[in-house]
Design a protein around this motif. Structure first.
Motif, PDB file in Angstrom:
ATOM      1  N   ALA A 247       0.859  -1.191   0.000  1.00 54.38           N
ATOM      2  CA  ALA A 247       0.000   0.000   0.000  1.00 54.38           C
ATOM      3  C   ALA A 247       0.891   1.236   0.000  1.00 54.38           C
ATOM      4  N   TRP A 248       0.738   2.096  -0.986  1.00 50.32           N
ATOM      5  CA  TRP A 248       1.563   3.296  -1.107  1.00 50.32           C
ATOM      6  C   TRP A 248       1.128   4.349  -0.106  1.00 50.32           C
ATOM      7  N   SER A 249       2.087   5.074   0.451  1.00 50.80           N
ATOM      8  CA  SER A 249       1.772   6.268   1.224  1.00 50.80           C
ATOM      9  C   SER A 249       1.304   7.346   0.262  1.00 50.80           C
ATOM     10  N   PRO A 250       0.502   8.315   0.726  1.00 49.95           N
ATOM     11  CA  PRO A 250      -0.036   9.330  -0.186  1.00 49.95           C
ATOM     12  C   PRO A 250       1.027  10.122  -0.938  1.00 49.95           C
ATOM     13  N   ASP A 251       2.221  10.299  -0.348  1.00 48.21           N
ATOM     14  CA  ASP A 251       3.277  11.042  -1.048  1.00 48.21           C
ATOM     15  C   ASP A 251       4.163  10.144  -1.903  1.00 48.21           C
ATOM     16  N   GLY A 252       3.897   8.831  -1.893  1.00 49.28           N
ATOM     17  CA  GLY A 252       4.645   7.902  -2.729  1.00 49.28           C
ATOM     18  C   GLY A 252       6.044   7.587  -2.253  1.00 49.28           C
ATOM     19  N   SER A 253       6.412   8.025  -1.066  1.00 54.47           N
ATOM     20  CA  SER A 253       7.788   7.836  -0.592  1.00 54.47           C
ATOM     21  C   SER A 253       8.021   6.468   0.022  1.00 54.47           C
ATOM     22  N   GLN A 254       6.941   5.821   0.462  1.00 51.82           N
ATOM     23  CA  GLN A 254       7.099   4.520   1.106  1.00 51.82           C
ATOM     24  C   GLN A 254       5.853   3.676   0.906  1.00 51.82           C
ATOM     25  N   LEU A 255       5.986   2.411   1.274  1.00 54.32           N
ATOM     26  CA  LEU A 255       4.854   1.483   1.176  1.00 54.32           C
ATOM     27  C   LEU A 255       4.714   0.716   2.482  1.00 54.32           C
ATOM     28  N   ALA A 256       3.476   0.451   2.850  1.00 57.56           N
ATOM     29  CA  ALA A 256       3.201  -0.471   3.943  1.00 57.56           C
ATOM     30  C   ALA A 256       3.068  -1.865   3.359  1.00 57.56           C
ATOM     31  N   LEU A 257       3.597  -2.865   4.062  1.00 58.88           N
ATOM     32  CA  LEU A 257       3.586  -4.248   3.609  1.00 58.88           C
ATOM     33  C   LEU A 257       3.167  -5.167   4.744  1.00 58.88           C
ATOM     34  N   SER A 258       2.725  -6.365   4.379  1.00 57.87           N
ATOM     35  CA  SER A 258       2.526  -7.436   5.348  1.00 57.87           C
ATOM     36  C   SER A 258       3.633  -8.458   5.135  1.00 57.87           C
ATOM     37  N   LEU A 259       4.436  -8.695   6.163  1.00 57.70           N
ATOM     38  CA  LEU A 259       5.567  -9.621   6.081  1.00 57.70           C
ATOM     39  C   LEU A 259       5.494 -10.634   7.209  1.00 57.70           C
ATOM     40  N   SER A 260       5.961 -11.849   6.919  1.00 58.10           N
ATOM     41  CA  SER A 260       6.042 -12.880   7.961  1.00 58.10           C
ATOM     42  C   SER A 260       7.499 -13.223   8.272  1.00 58.10           C
ATOM     43  N   ARG A 261       8.405 -12.308   7.985  1.00 54.36           N
ATOM     44  CA  ARG A 261       9.839 -12.562   8.146  1.00 54.36           C
ATOM     45  C   ARG A 261      10.236 -12.829   9.588  1.00 54.36           C
ATOM     46  N   GLU A 262       9.439 -12.363  10.539  1.00 51.47           N
ATOM     47  CA  GLU A 262       9.784 -12.545  11.947  1.00 51.47           C
ATOM     48  C   GLU A 262       8.806 -13.465  12.657  1.00 51.47           C
ATOM     49  N   GLY A 263       8.103 -14.269  11.875  1.00 50.84           N
ATOM     50  CA  GLY A 263       7.140 -15.197  12.466  1.00 50.84           C
ATOM     51  C   GLY A 263       5.758 -14.958  11.915  1.00 50.84           C
ATOM     52  N   GLY A 264       4.842 -14.436  12.742  1.00 49.69           N
ATOM     53  CA  GLY A 264       3.493 -14.153  12.282  1.00 49.69           C
ATOM     54  C   GLY A 264       3.468 -13.001  11.289  1.00 49.69           C
ATOM     55  N   THR A 265       2.371 -12.887  10.584  1.00 52.40           N
ATOM     56  CA  THR A 265       2.223 -11.829   9.592  1.00 52.40           C
ATOM     57  C   THR A 265       1.944 -10.505  10.281  1.00 52.40           C
ATOM     58  N   GLN A 266       2.818  -9.528  10.069  1.00 50.16           N
ATOM     59  CA  GLN A 266       2.725  -8.221  10.708  1.00 50.16           C
ATOM     60  C   GLN A 266       2.922  -7.111   9.679  1.00 50.16           C
ATOM     61  N   LEU A 267       2.584  -5.886  10.070  1.00 56.35           N
ATOM     62  CA  LEU A 267       2.735  -4.748   9.180  1.00 56.35           C
ATOM     63  C   LEU A 267       4.117  -4.126   9.319  1.00 56.35           C
ATOM     64  N   PHE A 268       4.704  -3.802   8.181  1.00 57.87           N
ATOM     65  CA  PHE A 268       5.986  -3.121   8.108  1.00 57.87           C
ATOM     66  C   PHE A 268       5.834  -1.941   7.162  1.00 57.87           C
ATOM     67  N   VAL A 269       6.771  -1.015   7.215  1.00 58.89           N
ATOM     68  CA  VAL A 269       6.851   0.064   6.246  1.00 58.89           C
ATOM     69  C   VAL A 269       8.244   0.050   5.646  1.00 58.89           C
ATOM     70  N   ILE A 270       8.325   0.363   4.347  1.00 58.82           N
ATOM     71  CA  ILE A 270       9.598   0.321   3.638  1.00 58.82           C
ATOM     72  C   ILE A 270       9.643   1.492   2.664  1.00 58.82           C
ATOM     73  N   ASN A 271      10.814   2.071   2.474  1.00 58.21           N
ATOM     74  CA  ASN A 271      10.969   3.145   1.500  1.00 58.21           C
ATOM     75  C   ASN A 271      10.806   2.597   0.083  1.00 58.21           C
ATOM     76  N   ARG A 272      10.427   3.441  -0.839  1.00 61.10           N
ATOM     77  CA  ARG A 272      10.148   2.992  -2.203  1.00 61.10           C
ATOM     78  C   ARG A 272      11.381   2.406  -2.882  1.00 61.10           C
ATOM     79  N   ASP A 273      12.585   2.732  -2.391  1.00 63.17           N
ATOM     80  CA  ASP A 273      13.796   2.162  -2.974  1.00 63.17           C
ATOM     81  C   ASP A 273      14.230   0.879  -2.271  1.00 63.17           C
TER      82      ASP A 273
END
Length: 429
Positions: A247-273
């Protein structure tokens, strides 16, 4: 359980998991059929454009369909013979019960382009409202018609039209999946990507040029970003476990993601790069399907932390979450209107999945569909329409609806199932 129902966006693909863009291949065009009865709609007459047979597209018919689909207008029968250079006899058009009138012409220029002109008149006052001209390549005739519809819509309503915007969605034909980009009426569809593996959760970037989506082509769920114009793709998230629901942030600088890298599925945010990965939620539940509020201050998401999937809200930087939906025991797929006032989501009612809208100020909700298998709502960039996927006649189809549910337009695909629509921004690159 949150992942127990098939075809529910990334939830379905995660449960099931244990080509480049060129000129594109046109899909079978979508047929529009408007159903339902709205409230007061402005009667408008769109006369067939003079010499519009010189255009590869039926200009006036496209404009009429756009305006009707908005739920704000109804078409008045308009005999041919009028153009933008004419002087209308307003009494005749008043007798036809038209409040507004538009007419135009198409001329082929020496360089092969089409000169498309039109004028709009206020029939009630007997005055000219606006005129416009554009010279376009024949391949852009449909876009020119959409732009005229936008101009008419904005002049008569004071709000920006969305007919020249685009949608993206996923189709499945046999065992092949395709990511498709089309005009807002579903026509002019072009395939951006095909794969024998599922493609899910497409999301438009605010710049109107890129799409983020989940691909299974590497035999696991990874998040990728694709430039719609060039077809260039890159991997944004390929962490251990599953990577889903961008899911893109309104300014397009980052995205919210669902990741299970640390076990259960949780929300993370990552820069567009791909840099700056940061965890947002710390629950023991499944947290997924994030979407940003239009001002970027909050994130809405789905979690089963209360025992069943419900929609929650928290600051975009993370922190304490508050529950938003309380009606029923299964509410998923949140989408927030561009003005931040309305939440659209899918609610399970007696085993049926139905599109529901909530006034966020009052918390009052209303089901606006009577389908059994709705999914993936997304708002038009002006907030006046919602597109969603549903099922009709044994096939998955796209639907658009007004926020009150009174004007629904099925966009029918004859050769493939269609799902997971996302409506692009006003910007079209």
């Amino acid at each position: 359980m949150l992942a127990s129902v098939s075809r529910r966006r990334s939830l379905a693909a995660l449960a099931a998991l244990g080509g480049s863009f060129g000129a594109g291949t046109a899909l079978a065009q979508l047929r529009i059929d408007i159903a339902g009865v709205g409230g007061t709609r402005v009667p408008v007459a769109i006369v067939d454009f003079r010499d519009e047979s010189r255009s590869p597209q039926p200009i006036a018919a496209i404009i009429r369909a756009d305006l009707e689909r908005s739920g704000q207008f109804r078409s008045v029968d308009a005999p041919a013979g009028l153009s933008e250079t004419s002087v209308p006899v307003f009494g005749d058009w008043r007798s036809r019960q038209a409040d507004a009138l538009a007419a135009g012409s198409v001329t082929r220029l020496a360089d092969g382009r089409l000169d498309i002109r039109f004028k709009l008149w206020d029939v009630v006052k007997g005055s000219e409202l606006m005129g416009q001209a554009q010279a376009v390549l024949p391949d852009d005739a449909r876009l020119a018609a959409h732009r005229i519809a936008d101009a008419i819509y904005e002049k008569l309503t004071g709000e920006r039209g969305v007919f020249a915007t685009r949608m993206a969605y996923v189709t499945k034909a046999g065992s092949r999946f395709s990511l498709v980009v089309a005009d807002a009426d579903g026509e002019g569809a072009r395939v951006a990507l095909t794969s024998p593996e599922p493609i899910i959760s497409p999301a438009w970037a605010p710049n109107g040029r890129e799409l983020a989506y989940v691909s299974f082509e590497s035999r696991k769920a990874t998040v990728r970003i694709q430039d719609v114009q060039t077809g260039q793709r890159r991997v944004l998230a390929d962490f251990k476990g599953t990577n889903s629901a961008p899911a893109w942030s309104p300014d397009g600088s980052q995205l919210a993601l669902s990741l299970s890298r640390e076990g259960g599925t949780q929300l993370f945010v990552i820069n567009r790069d791909g840099s700056g990965l940061r965890r947002l939620t710390q629950s023991g539940a499944i947290d997924t399907e994030a979407c940003y509020a239009p001002d970027g201050s909050k994130i809405y998401f789905v979690s089963d932390r209360g025992g069943g999937p419900q929609i929650y809200r928290m600051p975009a930087s993370g922190g304490s979450a508050e529950r938003v939906t309380f009606g029923g025991n299964y509410n998923i797929s949140p989408a927030v209107s561009p003005d931040g006032r309305t939440l659209a989501y899918i609610s399970r009612v007696n085993g049926a999945f139905r599109l529901t809208v909530m006034d966020l100020a009052s918390g009052q909700s209303q089901q606006i569909s009577d389908g059994n298998d709705d999914e993936s709502p997304a708002f038009a960039p002006n907030g006046k329409l919602i597109v969603y996927a549903s099922r009709a006649g044994g096939k998955e189809v796209l639907m658009t609806t007004t926020l009150d549910g009174k004007i629904k337009t099925p966009l029918l695909v004859t050769l493939a199932e269609v799902r997971e629509p996302t409506w692009g921004p006003f910007t079209r690159q």
